[in-house]
Structures are given as structure tokens and as C-alpha cells.
Write a protein that holds these residues in place. Structure first.
Motif, PDB file in Angstrom:
ATOM      1  N   VAL A   1       1.597 -16.600 -10.584  1.00 24.03           N
ATOM      2  CA  VAL A   1       1.140 -16.360 -11.959  1.00 24.03           C
ATOM      3  C   VAL A   1       0.216 -15.139 -11.999  1.00 24.03           C
ATOM      4  N   THR A   2      -0.668 -15.034 -10.996  1.00 21.29           N
ATOM      5  CA  THR A   2      -1.602 -13.897 -10.969  1.00 21.29           C
ATOM      6  C   THR A   2      -0.854 -12.570 -10.824  1.00 21.29           C
ATOM      7  N   VAL A   3       0.078 -12.520  -9.869  1.00 21.24           N
ATOM      8  CA  VAL A   3       0.807 -11.268  -9.622  1.00 21.24           C
ATOM      9  C   VAL A   3       1.688 -10.904 -10.804  1.00 21.24           C
ATOM     10  N   SER A   4       2.348 -11.905 -11.410  1.00 18.55           N
ATOM     11  CA  SER A   4       3.207 -11.601 -12.556  1.00 18.55           C
ATOM     12  C   SER A   4       2.364 -11.150 -13.758  1.00 18.55           C
ATOM     13  N   GLY A   5       1.183 -11.758 -13.928  1.00 17.58           N
ATOM     14  CA  GLY A   5       0.303 -11.313 -15.007  1.00 17.58           C
ATOM     15  C   GLY A   5      -0.149  -9.870 -14.797  1.00 17.58           C
ATOM     16  N   LEU A   6      -0.496  -9.534 -13.557  1.00 18.75           N
ATOM     17  CA  LEU A   6      -0.872  -8.153 -13.264  1.00 18.75           C
ATOM     18  C   LEU A   6       0.289  -7.198 -13.509  1.00 18.75           C
ATOM     19  N   ALA A   7       1.491  -7.637 -13.130  1.00 22.24           N
ATOM     20  CA  ALA A   7       2.660  -6.777 -13.321  1.00 22.24           C
ATOM     21  C   ALA A   7       2.881  -6.483 -14.797  1.00 22.24           C
ATOM     22  N   ILE A   8       2.805  -7.523 -15.633  1.00 27.95           N
ATOM     23  CA  ILE A   8       3.006  -7.318 -17.072  1.00 27.95           C
ATOM     24  C   ILE A   8       1.950  -6.364 -17.621  1.00 27.95           C
ATOM     25  N   LEU A   9       0.707  -6.584 -17.209  1.00 30.83           N
ATOM     26  CA  LEU A   9      -0.395  -5.760 -17.721  1.00 30.83           C
ATOM     27  C   LEU A   9      -0.264  -4.300 -17.281  1.00 30.83           C
ATOM     28  N   LEU A  10      -0.002  -4.092 -15.984  1.00 30.64           N
ATOM     29  CA  LEU A  10      -0.005  -2.728 -15.451  1.00 30.64           C
ATOM     30  C   LEU A  10       1.259  -1.948 -15.834  1.00 30.64           C
ATOM     31  N   VAL A  11       2.409  -2.610 -15.837  1.00 27.62           N
ATOM     32  CA  VAL A  11       3.631  -1.906 -16.253  1.00 27.62           C
ATOM     33  C   VAL A  11       3.558  -1.566 -17.745  1.00 27.62           C
ATOM     34  N   ALA A  12       2.969  -2.475 -18.532  1.00 24.58           N
ATOM     35  CA  ALA A  12       2.781  -2.173 -19.954  1.00 24.58           C
ATOM     36  C   ALA A  12       1.852  -0.976 -20.128  1.00 24.58           C
ATOM     37  N   ALA A  13       0.805  -0.916 -19.306  1.00 26.66           N
ATOM     38  CA  ALA A  13      -0.098   0.244 -19.378  1.00 26.66           C
ATOM     39  C   ALA A  13       0.648   1.529 -19.016  1.00 26.66           C
ATOM     40  N   SER A  14       1.553   1.440 -18.057  1.00 23.50           N
ATOM     41  CA  SER A  14       2.354   2.618 -17.695  1.00 23.50           C
ATOM     42  C   SER A  14       3.199   3.075 -18.877  1.00 23.50           C
ATOM     43  N   LEU A  15       3.770   2.118 -19.592  1.00 24.11           N
ATOM     44  CA  LEU A  15       4.600   2.485 -20.739  1.00 24.11           C
ATOM     45  C   LEU A  15       3.769   3.144 -21.840  1.00 24.11           C
ATOM     46  N   LEU A  16       2.519   2.702 -21.975  1.00 26.40           N
ATOM     47  CA  LEU A  16       1.656   3.315 -22.978  1.00 26.40           C
ATOM     48  C   LEU A  16       1.374   4.787 -22.662  1.00 26.40           C
ATOM     49  N   LEU A  17       1.451   5.131 -21.383  1.00 26.23           N
ATOM     50  CA  LEU A  17       1.183   6.516 -20.971  1.00 26.23           C
ATOM     51  C   LEU A  17       2.470   7.315 -20.792  1.00 26.23           C
ATOM     52  N   ARG A  18       3.553   6.869 -21.409  1.00 26.92           N
ATOM     53  CA  ARG A  18       4.857   7.492 -21.197  1.00 26.92           C
ATOM     54  C   ARG A  18       4.899   8.953 -21.649  1.00 26.92           C
ATOM     55  N   ARG A  19       4.138   9.293 -22.694  1.00 24.63           N
ATOM     56  CA  ARG A  19       4.164  10.678 -23.174  1.00 24.63           C
ATOM     57  C   ARG A  19       3.610  11.618 -22.108  1.00 24.63           C
ATOM     58  N   TRP A  20       2.537  11.205 -21.470  1.00 24.54           N
ATOM     59  CA  TRP A  20       1.985  12.027 -20.401  1.00 24.54           C
ATOM     60  C   TRP A  20       3.001  12.181 -19.265  1.00 24.54           C
ATOM     61  N   LEU A  21       3.694  11.098 -18.964  1.00 27.73           N
ATOM     62  CA  LEU A  21       4.671  11.154 -17.862  1.00 27.73           C
ATOM     63  C   LEU A  21       5.854  12.052 -18.210  1.00 27.73           C
ATOM     64  N   ASP A  22       6.152  12.175 -19.508  1.00 28.02           N
ATOM     65  CA  ASP A  22       7.240  13.079 -19.915  1.00 28.02           C
ATOM     66  C   ASP A  22       6.806  14.540 -19.878  1.00 28.02           C
ATOM     67  N   LEU A  23       5.542  14.802 -20.224  1.00 27.29           N
ATOM     68  CA  LEU A  23       5.091  16.189 -20.393  1.00 27.29           C
ATOM     69  C   LEU A  23       4.460  16.794 -19.139  1.00 27.29           C
ATOM     70  N   LEU A  24       3.806  15.989 -18.323  1.00 20.72           N
ATOM     71  CA  LEU A  24       3.140  16.551 -17.138  1.00 20.72           C
ATOM     72  C   LEU A  24       4.096  17.234 -16.160  1.00 20.72           C
TER      73      LEU A  24
END
Length: 655
Positions: free
Chosen positions: A521-544
Motif C-alpha cells: 500500500v505504501t509503495v503503490s501510494g508513493l507511485a500514484i503520488l510521484l507519477v502524478a507529479a511527473s505528469l504535472l510537469l509534462r510541459r517542462w519535459l516537452d520543452l527542456l
């Protein structure tokens, strides 16, 4: 009269030899000054003559052989990153010797060198087969070497796990032990080095002509392909003979030629000669320091691990001065058509993940070893045992894939991943400190230590490579150095024979045995949180990936964006390493798979890559659980063994 080009190499050699001689004298002085009437006189003389002195001679010879091997590789391949370690040569020899030791021990007495030669030759053949498709570029060769090295290391680790009674001895030997009980090894190595060194001296002049290029060398009657074959054969033989005698001693073959070049040895004759003597002095110094510092424990501590501890900081310190010559820069493959469209790729990845998860939960082995589908009346007893490890494996694979995607986009380097850059090794070092120095580290404590280790390595890599604008070769070299240093520290702790070593070894192999519902449960919760954070930064990942100026002109705060993404990649790697260990290829492989599925934009690559990474880890866990039933093979090792050949095929197809 000594020329200026030879003065600095001579001073460096004298400095290293002087320090090593002083340490060696401290080691033997008490015995030499011992009165012949002392009660333990005979015993101490026996130890000096048949153990200490042969060990010093072996250190000098092994250092010379590995350095000459590295210099030959670097000269003939025109690749400053080439060495027996980075090309996987030593790992191939090590795996062949482990196989021989475990399954054909009788051959060790007569065919030890032959086994090492077969293993190192096979590894070299595979690496050069891949490198030839891309013109032997530095990146492709080191990439192929890392893949082969990790694959060989993974298989050797599985064999070690299945034979725990040999665990400590295999740990010490595999990490490079110079402990001796006679002069046999020294004499044998000296003869081999004399023969191969003489042959290397005969090709020095032709090696200089390679600097003219293929056409220039051919115009003076030289056949470059034949010369490369001869030089590479000599280098492989040197590395194989050393591995056969004392195990894997890394970094000497990379650091010594680099140091020789930095202090002025440019021409082939000077580079080969000074690399050899500097390497001999360096390993002699490292082993003498080990004997003085470790005392009675010096026989238990692997010198190869200590050389990495010494060599890694030295290489890191030299990075700003290192000039990469003749490199062929590969264009990042972040654009271009994939096999299918991104939408179809998402559907296929999603459906494959669902099928893999259902199969992994319901299909397995019965108590008699036959394949069986879990019947409904057993669901209540079987499923609670299986779902936590499958969820943890999926979440960890997804996080590694997201971390690999971020790192590859951030550096513009398709080889970047948590495994290659040493971020996973940093997390391992953090966990090791927690296990050895904290009585009972909690799950949160382990996560914290892993995150600190991963982020520390990541910060060091980018701090060291920042001046070069995060040039891929600098980032890669810094990652290799830090990864080797972290692995060396873990190897030294493991070689002490502490019972916690077995736990550490199992964890490093990526075992999900001990995953419970809380961890899942802990690892899956971290995965959801951190992968979601990565998606929020998708514009930077496209432009950098467009570069600093274009990204800045489009409103991206480049410095803050890089820092935030690096922090996120470190947290993703640490959280994933916590449950599946550092030995996976998922962070490297999943972004490539996503691009093959048509996912070119950051959002689609993150989503498809996470699904692919999660599915791969679940499949690896299921294979490890069922393939050798009733034995279980850790998921991390299975993913490395599956991932390496897959990546090799992928590299060949792209070449």
C-alpha cells in the motif's frame, strides 16, 4: 635528459610509488627488525615471504596488466571511456569463473585461465558486435558494455544466492582479493604479462598510425581491422588473466590511462608505458593502504572494492579536465515515427498489463510442481499472499520507468536511467547504512535513507557535469564512477561476513519475498503520488529537450525546472529501489518501449512507459516465482536477465 612530456608522468609515478613504499615498509618493518630469537620469528617470516611479499608483487603486476589493457582499449578504439570494466570484459570473465567454480570445480585446477578467457572473449565479442553497428562510438560501446556487465553480474548474483554456503568466499573473491599464500600467482602473472607486454610493444608504431584515420592508415600499408583485432585480443587476455588470478578489480584500467593522458602522455608509446607503471603504482598504493588500515581484516576485505573507493573520487576530480576526443555524438531518439501510434500503444500497453496481472495472480505452481489455476475455493488463502508483491512490483516498475523517462528527456541521453547513472546504487548505499548502523530501521526510515542516498548521487552527478552543460559523456562517466563507489562500499561491508549481508544481498537482488500489505500500500501510494507529479510537469519535459534558451524563451524557468525534475527522479528511484532493489533494467528499458509504442510526447511516454515498466516487473516477479519452483529467483534479477537481451536486440535493430 627527460623531456617535458615525460616529466609529469614520472613525478606522478614516483609520488604514488613513494607513498606505496612507505606504507609497505610500515607493513613489513616489524618483521624485518624482529630478533631471530623471538618466539614467533619463524611464523612471521613465513607470513612475510609467502603471503605479504607475494601480495605486493601481485598488486604491482595486476595493476600493470589492467592498466595496459585499458590503454590498449582506449588507444585502438579511440575511446577514453574504454576499459575492461566499462566494456564488460571483467564481468564476463567473472561469470565464467563463477559457473566453473559452482558446476565444474575440477576444471579450476587446469582450466582457470581458459574459463576466464572464454567468458571475457564472449563478453567482448558481444560488446563489439553491438558497437560495430554504430561505428564503435564511445557511447554505444560503453552502453553495450554496461548491459553485458549488468547481465553477467545479475546471473552471477543468482548463482551466488542459490549457493549461500559459498556466499562470503564468492563475495570476497568476486570483488577482487589480492590475498596470497605463495608466489605461484605472481610468477604466473609475471610470465603472462611479459609475453603480452612484448607483443604490445611490437604494435606501438602501427597504433600511432591509427591516429591518421582509416584512409590515412591504409595509405601507408596498414590494415586497421587486423591491428584492432590484435590489440583487442591482447587487452582481453590481460583482463582475463587478472580476473582469473584475483577476481574483478575495477577502475584501475580506466583511471590509470586517464591519469597518464592528463599528465601529458599523448603518443601511443608514452600512453601505454606510463599507463602501465602508473596503474601498477596505483594498485600497489591502494593495497598497501588497505593492509595498514584493515590490519588483520585485510585478507577479508576485497582490494577491488577498495580501488573503486580510491579510484572513483580521483576520476570524479579529473572530470572537469577530461577532454573527450573523437567522439561520435548520437542524436537523442526522442522524435521520429514509432512502430504504432501513441493511442494504439496506450491501448496495447494497458491490455498487456491487465493480462499480465490476471495471469500472475491466478496462474502458478501447485504443491506438486504442476502448473495450475487457482480455484475459487483457494482465493481467500492464496490471493492475500500474491497481491501485495504484485502490486509492489507493478508500482516499483512504474516509478523506475517514470524516473528513466525524466532522466532521458532531461539529459537528452537515451542511455540515462537510475541504474546506469548510479542513482539506484546511491539508494542501495543509503539502505546499507540503515541496515548496518540502525538497529531496526522502519519502512519510513529505509525510504528516507534510500532517498538521501539517491538524491546525493544525483546531485553529485549534475554538479560535476554542470560545467559541460550536462554533456552526456560527462554525466555517464560521473554516474559510472559514483555507482562503482557505492557498490564498492556495499561490497566491503558485505565481505565482512556479517549475517546482515545475506539480507542485504537478497534485497539488492530485487526480492519481493518480504513485501506485505503495508509495504504494498505504501509503495503503490508513493507511485500514484510521484507519477502524478511527473505528469504535472509534462510541459517542462516537452520543452527542456529543446535546449536551455528555447525552453527559457517559452517561459520555462530552466534552472528551477531541472532541479525539480531531478528531485522527482531521485524520489522515484529511491521509492522503487526500496521494494525491488537496484538490479533492474526497467528504468532504461521502459522509456525505449514507450517510444516504440509511438509515445513521443512527455505525457504519453510517461503513461505508456509506466504501464510497460509495471508490467515488466510483474512478469519478472511471476517468472521468478514459478520458473525454478520450489526455489524463487528475485524479481529484480529476473528483470535484469530478461531486460539485457531485450535491450541488446533493440540496440541492434536501431543501429
Amino acid at each position: 635528459m627527460i623531456s617535458r612530456s615525460n616529466l609529469l608522468p614520472l613525478l606522478v609515478t614516483l609520488l604514488l610509488l613513494g607513498m606505496a613504499s612507505m606504507l609497505a615498509w610500515m607493513q613489513i618493518a616489524t618483521t624485518l627488525q624482529l630478533a631471530s630469537t623471538a618466539p614467533d620469528y619463524a611464523i612471521r617470516w613465513m607470513v612475510l615471504v609467502y603471503s605479504t611479499l607475494p601480495r605486493m608483487a601481485t598488486a604491482l603486476l595486476c595493476g600493470a596488466a589492467l592498466s595496459l589493457s585499458g590503454a590498449l582499449f582506449q588507444q585502438v578504439l579511440r575511446n577514453p571511456l574504454a576499459s575492461p570494466t566499462t566494456l564488460g570484459i571483467s564481468a564476463g570473465a567473472n561469470l565464467a569463473l563463477v559457473l566453473t567454480m559452482l558446476f565444474f570445480p575440477a576444471l579450476l585446477g587446469v582450466g582457470r585461465d581458459l574459463a576466464a578467457l572464454v567468458g571475457s572473449s564472449a563478453a567482448a565479442g558481444l560488446v563489439f558486435l553491438l558497437g560495430a553497428r554504430r561505428g564503435f562510438s564511445p557511447f554505444s560501446l560503453v552502453m553495450a558494455g554496461l548491459v553485458v556487465s549488468l547481465w553477467c553480474g545479475g546471473l552471477a548474483a543468482i548463482l551466488t544466492l542459490l549457493n549461500e554456503r559459498y556466499l562470503v568466499s564468492l563475495y570476497i573473491w568476486g570483488a577482487g582479493s589480492l590475498s596470497q599464500q605463495s608466489w605461484d600467482t605472481s610468477i604466473s602473472l609475471a610470465l603472462k604479462l611479459l609475453v603480452i607486454g612484448t607483443m604490445a610493444a611490437l604494435i606501438i608504431r602501427p597504433l600511432g598510425l591509427i591516429e591518421l584515420g582509416e584512409a590515412g592508415a591504409a595509405s601507408v600499408g596498414l590494415r586497421p581491422s587486423r591491428l584492432r583485432f590484435i590489440a583487442v585480443t591482447l587487452a582481453v587476455m590481460l583482463a582475463a588473466f587478472v580476473t582469473s588470478a584475483v577476481g574483478v578489480i575495477g577502475f584501475i584500467g580506466l583511471v590509470a590511462p586517464t591519469l597518464a593522458r592528463l599528465v601529458g602522455a599523448r603518443r601511443p608509446a608514452a600512453l601505454l608505458a606510463w599507463s602501465t607503471v602508473i596503474g601498477a603504482s596505483l594498485l600497489f598504493f591502494a593495497d598497501s593502504a588497505l593492509m595498514n588500515l584493515a590490519g588483520a581484516w585485510s585478507d577479508m576485505l576485497p582490494t577491488g572494492a577498495v580501488t573503486a573507493v580510491f579510484g572513483s573520487p580521483l576520476l570524479l576530480a579529473m572530470l572537469p579536465r577530461l577532454k573527450i576526443r573523437n567522439r561520435i555524438i548520437e542524436q537523442p531518439r526522442l522524435s521520429g515515427p514509432g512502430l504504432i501510434s501513441a493511442r494504439w500503444g496506450l491501448w496495447i500497453a494497458g491490455l498487456c498489463c491487465v493480462a499480465i496481472l490476471i495471469g500472475a495472480i491466478f496462474i502458478g505452481r501447485a504443491t506438486n510442481g504442476d502448473w495450475a489455476i487457482v480455484s475459487p475455493d483457494l482465493w481467500q488463502s492464496i490471493l492475500p499472499l500474491r497481491w501485495p508483491r504484485l502490486v509492489a512490483a507493478f508500482a516499483s516498475g512504474a516509478m523506475l520507468a517514470a524516473a528513466g523517462t525524466i532522466l532521458q528527456r532531461l539529459t537528452g541521453n537515451e542511455m540515462a536511467s537510475p541504474e546506469v547513472l548510479g542513482i539506484s546504487a546511491g539508494a542501495t548505499l543509503g539502505i546499507t547504512i540503515a541496515v548496518f548502523f540502525v538497529a531496526v530501521p522502519s519502512l519510513a526510515g529505509q525510504l528516507g535513507y534510500a532517498a538521501i542516498g539517491a538524491l546525493s548521487v544525483l546531485a553529485l552527478i549534475f554538479l560535476l557535469a554542470a560545467r559541460s552543460g550536462l554533456a552526456p559523456e560527462r554525466v555517464l562517466l560521473a554516474g559510472i564512477a559514483l555507482s562503482a563507489m557505492a557498490d564498492a562500499v556495499v561490497g566491503i561491508l558485505g565481505a565482512t561476513g556479517d549475517p546482515r549481508t545475506v539480507f542485504l544481498m537478497r534485497w539488492m537482488s530485487g526480492s519481493t519475498y518480504n513485501v506485505n500489505q503495508q509495504i504494498a500500500v505504501t509503495v503503490s501510494g508513493l507511485a500514484i503520488l510521484l507519477v502524478a507529479a511527473s505528469l504535472l510537469l509534462r510541459r517542462w519535459l516537452d520543452l527542456l529537450p529543446l535546449g536551455q534558451r528555447p525552453a527559457g524563451s517559452l517561459g520555462v524557468p530552466t534552472r528551477a525546472a531541472r532541479l525539480a525534475l531531478l528531485l522527482l527522479a531521485g524520489l522515484l528511484s529511491a521509492a522503487a529501489t526500496l521494494s525491488v532493489g537496484p538490479l533492474t533494467f526497467v528504468g532504461l528499458m521502459a522509456p525505449h518501449l514507450a517510444r516504440e509504442f509511438g509515445a513521443r510526447r512527455a505525457t504519453s511516454q510517461l503513461v505508456v512507459g509506466s504501464l510497460a515498466g509495471g508490467g515488466l516487473m510483474v512478469m519478472a516477479d511471476w517468472i521468478g516465482r514459478t520458473l525454478l519452483f520450489p526455489y524463487e529467483v528475485p524479481a529484480g534479477l529476473v528483470s535484469a536477465l530478461i531486460g539485457a537481451p531485450f535491450l541488446i536486440v533493440l540496440m541492434r535493430r536501431k543501429a
